[in-house]
Design a protein around this motif. Structure first.
Motif, PDB file in Angstrom:
ATOM      1  N   CYS A  98       0.944  -0.995   0.257  1.00  0.00           N
ATOM      2  CA  CYS A  98       0.102   0.064  -0.058  1.00  0.00           C
ATOM      3  C   CYS A  98       0.842   1.241  -0.028  1.00  0.00           C
ATOM      4  O   CYS A  98       0.623   2.144  -0.831  1.00  0.00           O
ATOM      5  N   LEU A  99       1.815   1.511   0.910  1.00  0.00           N
ATOM      6  CA  LEU A  99       2.633   2.538   1.036  1.00  0.00           C
ATOM      7  C   LEU A  99       3.598   2.696  -0.145  1.00  0.00           C
ATOM      8  O   LEU A  99       4.015   3.860  -0.506  1.00  0.00           O
ATOM      9  N   ASP A 100       4.042   1.622  -0.655  1.00  0.00           N
ATOM     10  CA  ASP A 100       4.942   1.925  -2.026  1.00  0.00           C
ATOM     11  C   ASP A 100       4.385   2.794  -2.943  1.00  0.00           C
ATOM     12  O   ASP A 100       4.868   3.160  -3.809  1.00  0.00           O
ATOM     13  N   ARG A 101       2.909   2.633  -3.149  1.00  0.00           N
ATOM     14  CA  ARG A 101       2.225   3.532  -4.188  1.00  0.00           C
ATOM     15  C   ARG A 101       2.452   4.965  -3.967  1.00  0.00           C
ATOM     16  O   ARG A 101       2.300   5.674  -5.000  1.00  0.00           O
ATOM     17  N   THR A 102       2.882   5.327  -2.718  1.00  0.00           N
ATOM     18  CA  THR A 102       3.205   6.797  -2.651  1.00  0.00           C
ATOM     19  C   THR A 102       4.631   7.200  -2.864  1.00  0.00           C
ATOM     20  O   THR A 102       4.844   8.273  -2.309  1.00  0.00           O
ATOM     21  N   GLY A 103       5.476   6.016  -2.981  1.00  0.00           N
ATOM     22  CA  GLY A 103       6.865   6.372  -2.997  1.00  0.00           C
ATOM     23  C   GLY A 103       7.566   5.624  -1.841  1.00  0.00           C
ATOM     24  O   GLY A 103       7.117   4.793  -1.126  1.00  0.00           O
ATOM     25  N   PRO A 104       8.983   6.036  -1.715  1.00  0.00           N
ATOM     26  CA  PRO A 104       9.794   5.222  -0.663  1.00  0.00           C
ATOM     27  C   PRO A 104       9.584   5.814   0.664  1.00  0.00           C
ATOM     28  O   PRO A 104      10.132   5.122   1.648  1.00  0.00           O
ATOM     29  N   ALA A 105       8.884   6.682   1.004  1.00  0.00           N
ATOM     30  CA  ALA A 105       8.564   7.112   2.282  1.00  0.00           C
ATOM     31  C   ALA A 105       8.190   6.040   3.261  1.00  0.00           C
ATOM     32  O   ALA A 105       8.524   6.004   4.349  1.00  0.00           O
ATOM     33  N   GLY A 106       7.133   5.401   2.699  1.00  0.00           N
ATOM     34  CA  GLY A 106       6.595   4.370   3.525  1.00  0.00           C
ATOM     35  C   GLY A 106       7.378   3.194   3.944  1.00  0.00           C
ATOM     36  O   GLY A 106       7.291   3.141   5.200  1.00  0.00           O
ATOM     37  N   ARG A 107       8.243   2.885   3.059  1.00  0.00           N
ATOM     38  CA  ARG A 107       9.256   1.734   3.832  1.00  0.00           C
ATOM     39  C   ARG A 107      10.395   2.305   4.633  1.00  0.00           C
ATOM     40  O   ARG A 107      10.712   1.686   5.793  1.00  0.00           O
ATOM     41  N   ALA A 108      10.791   3.671   4.588  1.00  0.00           N
ATOM     42  CA  ALA A 108      11.767   4.308   5.342  1.00  0.00           C
ATOM     43  C   ALA A 108      10.888   4.491   6.768  1.00  0.00           C
ATOM     44  O   ALA A 108      11.495   4.327   7.641  1.00  0.00           O
ATOM     45  N   MET A 109       9.641   4.946   6.837  1.00  0.00           N
ATOM     46  CA  MET A 109       8.977   5.023   8.040  1.00  0.00           C
ATOM     47  C   MET A 109       8.654   3.768   8.502  1.00  0.00           C
ATOM     48  O   MET A 109       8.829   3.594   9.908  1.00  0.00           O
ATOM     49  N   MET A 110       8.208   2.526   8.002  1.00  0.00           N
ATOM     50  CA  MET A 110       8.045   1.390   8.637  1.00  0.00           C
ATOM     51  C   MET A 110       9.346   0.712   9.298  1.00  0.00           C
ATOM     52  O   MET A 110       9.331   0.305  10.383  1.00  0.00           O
ATOM     53  N   CYS A 111      10.414   0.925   8.779  1.00  0.00           N
ATOM     54  CA  CYS A 111      11.799   0.263   8.958  1.00  0.00           C
ATOM     55  C   CYS A 111      12.764   0.943   9.669  1.00  0.00           C
ATOM     56  O   CYS A 111      13.765   0.483  10.108  1.00  0.00           O
ATOM     57  N   THR A 112      12.736   2.482   9.362  1.00  0.00           N
ATOM     58  CA  THR A 112      14.090   3.138   9.915  1.00  0.00           C
ATOM     59  C   THR A 112      13.761   4.401  10.696  1.00  0.00           C
ATOM     60  O   THR A 112      14.410   5.192  10.986  1.00  0.00           O
ATOM     61  N   SER A 113      12.370   4.253  11.215  1.00  0.00           N
ATOM     62  CA  SER A 113      11.918   5.593  12.025  1.00  0.00           C
ATOM     63  C   SER A 113      11.675   5.207  13.448  1.00  0.00           C
ATOM     64  O   SER A 113      11.415   3.768  13.688  1.00  0.00           O
ATOM     65  N   ALA A 114      11.854   6.057  14.411  1.00  0.00           N
ATOM     66  CA  ALA A 114      11.742   5.715  15.738  1.00  0.00           C
ATOM     67  C   ALA A 114      10.950   6.918  16.612  1.00  0.00           C
ATOM     68  O   ALA A 114      11.248   8.095  16.068  1.00  0.00           O
TER      69      ALA A 114
END
Length: 437
Positions: free
Chosen positions: A152-168
């Motif tokens: 779902c988030l990939d449809r709006t660009g790379p921000a979704g994966r970065a949020m899921m995996c590299t944010s806190a």
């Protein structure tokens, strides 16, 4: 602070539990009934997310096997807080509801001591950054929920994966407040959370790097949320009654996925929950799940979940934003002062709701280098320092907030500036001290 939207015994859902599907009107009634549990503000909760780094080489990736071994060991440790794992392997500790700031700090600090001891045995440490300065996004959890979320988030660009995996983050959970108007009324607290929230973004910005390079933003984590899009990570408009506004937002938000008993979950495109109800298909469980897939900066879950604060440096740096937020919301005098301090910012918050408006964008990009946000942050920290003794905060917590004000806020700096200093070779002393005395 419960995670479940179905824990309210007085919600309209009690009489609908036996129904297989929900109509649009029933969804609206359910959401209105559960989003604010009003009454005197009495409890506080905190959810702390941490990146996991190598003890002796923080820029090196931690293998999934080592993470799994460490988490297996942690699951055997008795903790008061709930321990969960985020999609990229980040660790989250969620405190039980506490009757005071001191109780909350004591519980989480003891649990963090136990967690750190186990991680040290595996040569791992908790790292307080809003975004991982070095590692690219990499999924640790392989579950249908996160597979669907990624799609779902990939449809709006790379921000979704970065949020899921590299944010806190540091998430502060506060009671919704009184039903009646006033400094501690739920309507005022809802508005304050969305306006003061920009000040908290700016004052605690701690994510200026991705992949080892400056992004040009003090809080890149907040930038990621903005890039995910307003439907998934935005707030409702603040010009209406809060319950009505949130119910409309929930109905008009896109459905992330349709869960299945086996196999991959469906990820529909451009299907809102309102449209789904008109097919007669979604159930109460689907609604409960849908609410967990919305990530506004302030999420009403009976209580208010403030989600905009970057994870903080140091073992105990998280305590400062928790103390400041608690003081500005739960002390009546401080809440009124904070309201007056941030009210001039409201004009910059138009025309879009948070975080997709100029105020929040400037807070994330410039931090306290923004003159108006700097002036407001100084006023809010001064107010918080006056209120903390009235809330029974320990001397150590008051001193820590004062130290943060002096080191960062008065100088128009944030922990993001420390990260940039280290990158440029102009490092300043690390911030952090024992705040549990």
């Amino acid at each position: 602070m419960s995670d479940s939207v179905s824990d309210c015994p007085d919600s309209p859902g009690d009489c609908m539990e036996h129904r297989d599907t929900l109509s649009e009107a029933e969804v609206e009634a359910l959401v209105r009934g559960i989003c604010f549990k009003t009454g005197p503000p009495r409890t506080l909760g905190v959810e702390l997310e941490w990146l996991i780094h190598e003890l002796h080489g923080p820029r090196l990736p931690v293998t999934p096997e080592r993470l799994e071994a460490a988490y297996a060991a942690l699951r055997t440790v008795p903790l008061e807080s709930a321990l969960t794992v985020e999609p990229g392997g980040q660790l989250e500790l969620s405190s039980p509801p506490a009757a005071s700031l001191t109780e909350c700090v004591g519980t989480l600090s003891a649990d963090l001591d136990a967690v750190r001891a186990v991680l040290r045995e595996h040569d791992l440490v908790l790292a307080g950054f809003g975004t991982d300065p070095w590692q690219p996004p990499r999924r640790f959890l392989r579950e249908p929920r996160y597979d669907a979320m990624e799609t779902c988030l990939d449809r709006t660009g790379p921000a979704g994966r970065a949020m899921m995996c590299t944010s806190a983050s540091v998430q502060v959970c506060l009671d919704a407040g009184y039903e009646e108007p006033g400094p501690l009324g739920h309507g005022r607290r809802w508005w304050l959370a969305h306006t003061l929230g920009a000040v908290l973004v700016a004052a605690f910005a701690n994510s200026p790097l991705l992949h080892g390079e400056p992004t040009g933003w003090q809080s890149t984590r907040q930038l990621l949320w903005m890039e995910i899009g307003a439907g998934r990570a935005g707030a409702p408009a603040l010009d209406g009654e809060p319950r009505d506004a949130w119910a409309r937002h929930v109905l008009d938000a896109p459905v992330m996925c349709v869960r299945r008993g086996s196999g991959p979950w469906d990820v529909p495109e451009r299907l809102t929950f309102r449209e789904w109800t008109r097919t007669g298909e979604p159930t109460r469980a689907d609604l409960d799940y849908h609410l967990t897939t919305l990530f506004p900066p302030v999420r009403p879950r009976g209580h208010l979940e403030l989600r905009m604060i970057d994870a903080q440096p140091g073992d105990d740096g998280w305590i400062v934003p928790v103390a400041v937020a608690t003081a500005l919301f739960d002390d009546p005098e401080a809440a009124e002062c904070a309201y007056r301090a941030v009210k001039p910012l409201a004009e910059r918050a138009r025309p879009q709701p948070a975080p997709h408006n100029p105020l929040w964008s400037d807070a994330a990009r410039y931090g306290l280098a923004d003159p108006e946000l700097h002036e407001t942050a100084v006023a809010c920290f001064t107010t918080a320092l006056g209120a903390l003794p009235r809330l029974g905060a320990t001397d150590a917590v008051v001193e820590a907030v004062a130290a943060y004000r002096d080191r960062y806020v008065l100088k128009g700096r944030t922990p993001a500036d420390d990260q940039l200093d280290r990158l440029r070779g102009t490092d300043t002393r690390a911030y952090g001290k024992d705040l549990r005395r």
